[in-house]
Design a protein around this motif. Structure first.
Motif, mmCIF file in Angstrom:
data_model
loop_
_atom_site.group_PDB
_atom_site.id
_atom_site.type_symbol
_atom_site.label_atom_id
_atom_site.label_comp_id
_atom_site.label_asym_id
_atom_site.label_seq_id
_atom_site.Cartn_x
_atom_site.Cartn_y
_atom_site.Cartn_z
ATOM 1 N N VAL A 13 70.013 -9.574 66.931
ATOM 2 C CA VAL A 13 69.048 -9.976 67.958
ATOM 3 C C VAL A 13 68.564 -8.766 68.749
ATOM 4 N N VAL A 14 69.516 -7.909 69.192
ATOM 5 C CA VAL A 14 69.122 -6.736 69.970
ATOM 6 C C VAL A 14 68.193 -5.857 69.137
ATOM 7 N N LEU A 17 64.865 -7.557 68.712
ATOM 8 C CA LEU A 17 64.125 -7.479 69.975
ATOM 9 C C LEU A 17 63.427 -6.138 70.069
ATOM 10 N N PHE A 18 64.220 -5.097 69.825
ATOM 11 C CA PHE A 18 63.693 -3.743 69.909
ATOM 12 C C PHE A 18 62.539 -3.547 68.935
#
Lengths: 318, 246
Positions: A13-14, A17-18
């Motif tokens: 997810v991180v 997102l990035f």
């Protein structure tokens, strides 16, 4: 909940997102737009006597318009981030940054020529004041005023030094004023560079002719200085024709022809308020459209009409 | 995945409704600007351009801030760096008190104007809550849990991935969400240095005294913040299995 699967999904997810954030952005970098890009402040971008009216009257369109704070349009133009910018005609940075004002050959912008305002009673008592102040007026063209402003804003000299030097160079003062035997009269000004300079000049030429002069320069904004003049707290200050026409005489439609604006203002202000307008300067501190001197020379652009032609012909920015 | 499909309304429906509300608002103001001055500023073309520029600024700045803030926060909790962790945390806290406009103005002086300067200043501003929350989230884990993990023979990497990060998800996500909201708001200031965005509308409206222009800029910026925050809230909920949006 404490397991590897959760960690993997978290990392995913991180990371996504990035990726989403960055990739979305990197596609269209709107930073340096090529072509005929115009820098303007927020107000000029929507005012009818600003960008929309300008392009309509001259019949052309810029490739792009960048809106920014007024103070930084000059720097943006100098640094090549835009090809054309708006500013104020007598700003010191125009000469300091090697920029050039394009002539408003269709008289689109309202005019703001400057003229000493004197109360009628004062002039009745000392009629010679008119001649004394009118001596300075013809010296003040746009180039001169702009470099005087630059001497204060860019070279960080004091306004009174710059004014004195200028008057000495032009032989209007001797540097050693006589003992005062007339007056006192009071000279006021608004609080920005150009006004401080003009105020100091008026003080110095009057002192040269034997007046005792009170220095009330840097009083405040337009409304305050005008009120001081009407309230007989000061006797003389420099006002701009367009400002008087719209702010003091409360007309709605700007006048864009210098002589016409001056004549109307002079007549009405004398009749209604007993304020005498002496001669007006050649410099006109209005909105201006600027280019880099080099670009303008290369394309042979002198007026805004020239610029419109060049853009309409599809000539690229140098 | 199952959860996403089951809760399709929460994942897609709510953002869609918010987007529809924004679109309706834009359509309304463009057709009813209440004057020629506002009409010149409020065209579909202009509004979409400002919105796109705004999203662009926010996404790039946030993406980079997440990419730097989370790893930096993790690094600061490692035993070797623990001592400077406290110092960095304090610097970061003080940094957050500098007004956003001042940061933009400061970097304008060094980097010139335009999009890149805007992104850089926003990035710097957004990194702070992300880094601080990552650091605080990991630090706040009870030492007993770490000791137990060590006792079970876990190595530091495993402790990080299986204990520390999973336990601090909510705090880290909260940091990212804070950063999103701050970033969307602060990006309106980027207009002063020519980086575009919805701030163009707000400041133009202010300088010609047309409330509807200000309102449009402010409304869209607020909606953007709400939508992004909501979506991140859903992500957080999915990860932790907790209902954070209700």
């Amino acid at each position: 909940m404490v397991d590897g699967k959760l960690f993997k999904s978290f990392a995913l997810v991180v990371l996504s997102l990035f990726m989403a954030f960055s990739l979305f952005g990197c596609g269209n970098d709107a930073d340096v737009s090529d072509g005929w890009v115009f820098a303007t402040d927020h107000e000029y971008s929507v005012r009818p006597d600003g960008y929309p009216g300008l392009t309509e009257l001259y019949g052309f369109e810029f490739d792009d318009v960048e809106i920014m704070d007024l103070g930084i349009t000059y720097g943006a133009l100098r640094d090549g981030q835009v090809a054309v910018a708006m500013g104020f005609a007598t700003d010191g940075r125009i000469s300091a940054f090697d920029l050039v004002n394009l002539e408003d050959d269709k008289y689109f912008h309202p005019v703001y020529n400057c003229s000493p305002n004197v109360r009628e009673e004062v002039l009745d008592e000392y009629p010679e004041i008119a001649d004394i102040l009118n001596e300075i007026v013809p010296l003040l063209d746009e180039q001169t005023m702009s470099s005087l402003n630059a001497a204060v804003d860019i070279d960080e000299k004091e306004p009174d030094e710059v004014a004195e030097e200028f008057l000495l160079d032009n032989g209007l003062i001797s540097g050693a004023p006589p003992e005062p035997d007339k007056g006192p009269v009071s000279v006021g000004s608004k609080e920005f560079t150009e006004q401080l300079l003009l105020g100091q000049m008026a003080i110095m030429v009057l002192e040269e002719e034997g007046f005792e002069v009170d220095d009330d320069t840097g009083l405040g904004g337009t409304a305050i200085v005008r009120e001081a003049l009407e309230g007989e707290e000061i006797d003389i200050y420099w006002e701009y024709t367009g400002t008087a026409w719209m702010a003091h005489l409360e007309h709605e439609d700007p006048i864009t022809e210098p002589q016409e604006c001056y004549d109307k203002v002079r007549e009405e202000d004398l009749e209604n308020n007993g304020i005498v307008w002496l001669d007006y300067t050649d410099f006109n501190n209005t909105y201006t459209i600027m280019m880099r001197q080099d670009d303008a020379d290369e394309l042979g652009i002198v007026t805004i009409s020239d610029l419109a032609d060049v853009i309409n012909e599809g000539t690229p920015v140098p | 995945m199952q959860m996403i499909i089951k809760n399709w309304f929460r994942w897609l429906g709510v953002p869609l409704i918010l987007i529809l509300i924004s679109a309706a608002f834009v359509i309304y103001v463009v057709n009813n600007p209440g004057g020629a001055m506002a009409a010149r500023s409020l065209t579909y073309q202009n509004v979409l351009r400002y919105l796109r520029e705004h999203v662009h600024l926010v996404f790039v700045a946030l993406g980079l801030a997440t990419a730097v803030g989370v790893p930096a926060g993790i690094l600061l909790t490692r035993p070797k760096l623990r001592r400077i962790g406290k110092v960095v945390e304090n610097i970061v806290n003080v940094g957050q008190t500098i007004p956003s406009l001042a940061i933009l103005a400061l970097f304008y002086v060094y980097l010139g104007l335009g999009f890149r300067t805007g992104v850089f200043a926003l990035w710097l501003y957004c990194i702070l809550p992300i880094l601080r929350n990552t650091y605080a989230g990991i630090k706040s884990i009870e030492p007993g849990i770490i000791e137990a993990a060590l006792g079970m023979g876990m190595n530091p990497v495993k402790i990080l991935t299986r204990i520390e990060l999973p336990l601090s998800y909510p705090v880290i996500m909260a940091g990212i969400r804070t950063a999103v909201v701050i970033c969307v708001g602060t990006a309106t200031m980027a207009t002063f240095i020519g980086a575009g965005g919805l701030g163009d509308l707000i400041v133009t409206g202010l300088s010609v005294r047309r409330t509807i222009i200000i309102l449009t800029g402010a409304f869209l910026s607020a909606m953007l913040a709400i939508i992004l925050d909501y979506i991140l809230g859903q992500v957080e909920q999915y990860l932790t299995g907790r209902d954070v949006n209700s």
